[in-house]
Each structure stands twice: as C-alpha cells, then as structure tokens.
Design an enzyme around this catalytic site. Structure first.
Site, PDB file in Angstrom:
ATOM      1  CG  LEU A 135      -1.936  -1.068   1.430  1.00 23.29           C
ATOM      2  CD1 LEU A 135      -2.686  -0.840   2.744  1.00 23.29           C
ATOM      3  CD2 LEU A 135      -2.899  -1.119   0.259  1.00 23.29           C
ATOM      4  CG  ASP A 136       0.309   4.480  -2.730  1.00 18.88           C
ATOM      5  OD1 ASP A 136       1.124   3.707  -3.277  1.00 18.88           O
ATOM      6  OD2 ASP A 136      -0.559   5.105  -3.356  1.00 18.88           O
ATOM      7  CG  MET A 137       4.335   6.585   3.905  1.00 19.47           C
ATOM      8  SD  MET A 137       5.826   7.601   3.774  1.00 19.47           S
ATOM      9  CE  MET A 137       6.039   8.115   5.477  1.00 19.47           C
TER      10      MET A 137
ATOM     11  CB  THR B 180      -2.990   3.858   1.318  1.00 25.56           C
ATOM     12  OG1 THR B 180      -2.961   4.711   0.184  1.00 25.56           O
ATOM     13  CG2 THR B 180      -4.280   3.060   1.318  1.00 25.56           C
TER      14      THR B 180
ATOM     15  NE  ARG C 213      -2.445   8.941  -3.637  1.00 26.61           N
ATOM     16  CZ  ARG C 213      -1.328   9.043  -2.927  1.00 26.61           C
ATOM     17  NH1 ARG C 213      -0.604   7.958  -2.648  1.00 26.61           N
ATOM     18  NH2 ARG C 213      -0.934  10.212  -2.474  1.00 26.61           N
TER      19      ARG C 213
END
Length: 226
Positions: free
Chosen positions: A57-59, A61, A165
């Site tokens: 996951l993105d940082m 998120t 996003r």
C-alpha cells in the site's frame, strides 16, 4: 528491559500467512535513507522472521496488508494477485458530490508513469490497461458546492501504481488529503489521505479455505473539512 518492538495491528496469523492493518504514514517496505528504514515489513520480520512482502500500500494509505511466511507461500500469494483472484476493496472520501446509487460504475483509463514528475502516474492512451469499479455510499454538502464530499467504495480490477488516486482525479473527484495529486484546497480538506484498504478476500493456498478480512477506516464523511 522495555519492549522495543514496534506495535503491529495483527488481524490474522497462521503458519503460512499474516494479515496486518497498516496505519497511514508508515511505509510497507524500507525506503532510501536512514529515516525510512522503519516500515511494516521490518516490524513484521522482528516478530515473524519468515515474513515476506506480497503486495504494498502507498505510505499515505491505511488498511489491510497480506504477508507470506516463507518463499513458497510468497510465490503462491503473488500468483493469486497476478491472476486477480484476490478480491480487494477500498474506502475513500473524495472531493465533490458523486451520484449515490446501488449500481457500480467503472473507470477505464490506461495509466503510465509521468516520467518528468516521477513517481507520479497519469492517464495516457499509451499506458497499461487499468480498471476501477466504484460506488458512492453517501454524499454531503457542508458549504455550498465547494464543500461537497462523497464516501465511496472502490475495487481495483488491475493493480497499477497509484491507480485509485489517479482514476478518481481523472473523473474530477480527487481523494481528500492527497498530497501527490490533490490541489492545495483538496489537501487542506483532510488531515491525511482519506484512502483505506478495507477488505481482502482470497482462497488460502495451503488450506483451500475461503478467507475474508475486513477493516473499518478511521475516517468518515464527517472527517472532510469544508
């Protein structure tokens, strides 16, 4: 001696895999620099030395992350993601009012790296096919049209970088708090990126049992600022 092992929000543990709940602001894997070595995978390895990354996951998120225990399980779970047999669902709060209805809509927009602005991505006909299903749960208008926000469910049918996003941005509804893709106004409307991985469903490669895990986001529609 005090316990120095960082806290981990454990959702599920067995001999083959782990499901963890990642907080917003924590990397999944180490980044460049000494200040970016603390991450979910490093914390997991301190407690489970055989823990291996399967997806990220993105940082910014938060939400559910699946990790394998051992290389064989990492390959099996990696194949499940590659074959799109892992069901993923996210929740987000986005800018603007979206139509609230029972039917799901699809964003079909190919994505490609925006090389001059890496690591950003962009919609481009030359990009890789990218599909996202979305359905609005509720919408509110707190300060005229400019104060509208919508709570949405999201299901990525492909796994491109920053897919959710960029796809939401492409239809005019950026995720609130998005420091990469949102305008200054969009960023100011939330204390963090309002994106959370809320559900994971898959067949356990070792037991063949169908597993389903859910995690409620720490934000809601009321988190949105006018």
């Amino acid at each position: 001696m005090p316990d120095t092992v960082p806290l981990i929000d454990l959702v599920h543990e067995d001999a083959h895999l782990l499901v963890l709940n990642k907080p917003a602001g924590l990397l999944c894997v180490p980044g460049r620099g000494e200040d970016k070595q603390d991450c979910l995978s490093a914390r997991a390895v301190q407690r489970w030395p055989d823990a291996l990354v399967v997806h990220r996951l993105d940082m910014a998120t938060s939400g559910l992350v699946l990790m394998a225990r051992g290389a064989a399980m990492q390959r099996a779970l990696g194949d499940a993601f590659a074959n799109r047999t892992v069901h993923k669902r996210y929740e987000a709060v986005v800018d603007g009012a979206m139509p609230v209805r029972d039917e799901w809509s699809v964003i079909d927009a190919p994505l490609i790296a925006d090389w001059p602005r890496r690591p950003l991505q962009k919609v481009d006909p030359a990009g890789k096919p990218s599909l996202t299903r979305w359905r609005a749960l509720s919408s509110s208008v707190s300060n005229g049209c400019n104060g509208a926000a919508t709570h949405v469910l999201l299901e990525p049918l492909t796994g491109r970088s920053h897919q959710l996003r960029v796809h939401l941005l492409s239809i005019g509804h950026p995720i609130l708090g998005d420091a990469l893709y949102g305008s200054a106004q969009v960023q100011a409307r939330a204390p963090r990126l309002l994106l959370h991985a809320s559900e994971l469903s898959f067949v356990h490669p070792a037991t063949q049992q169908m597993l389903n895990f859910e995690s409620a986001p720490a934000f809601s529609l009321s988190t949105a600022r006018p």
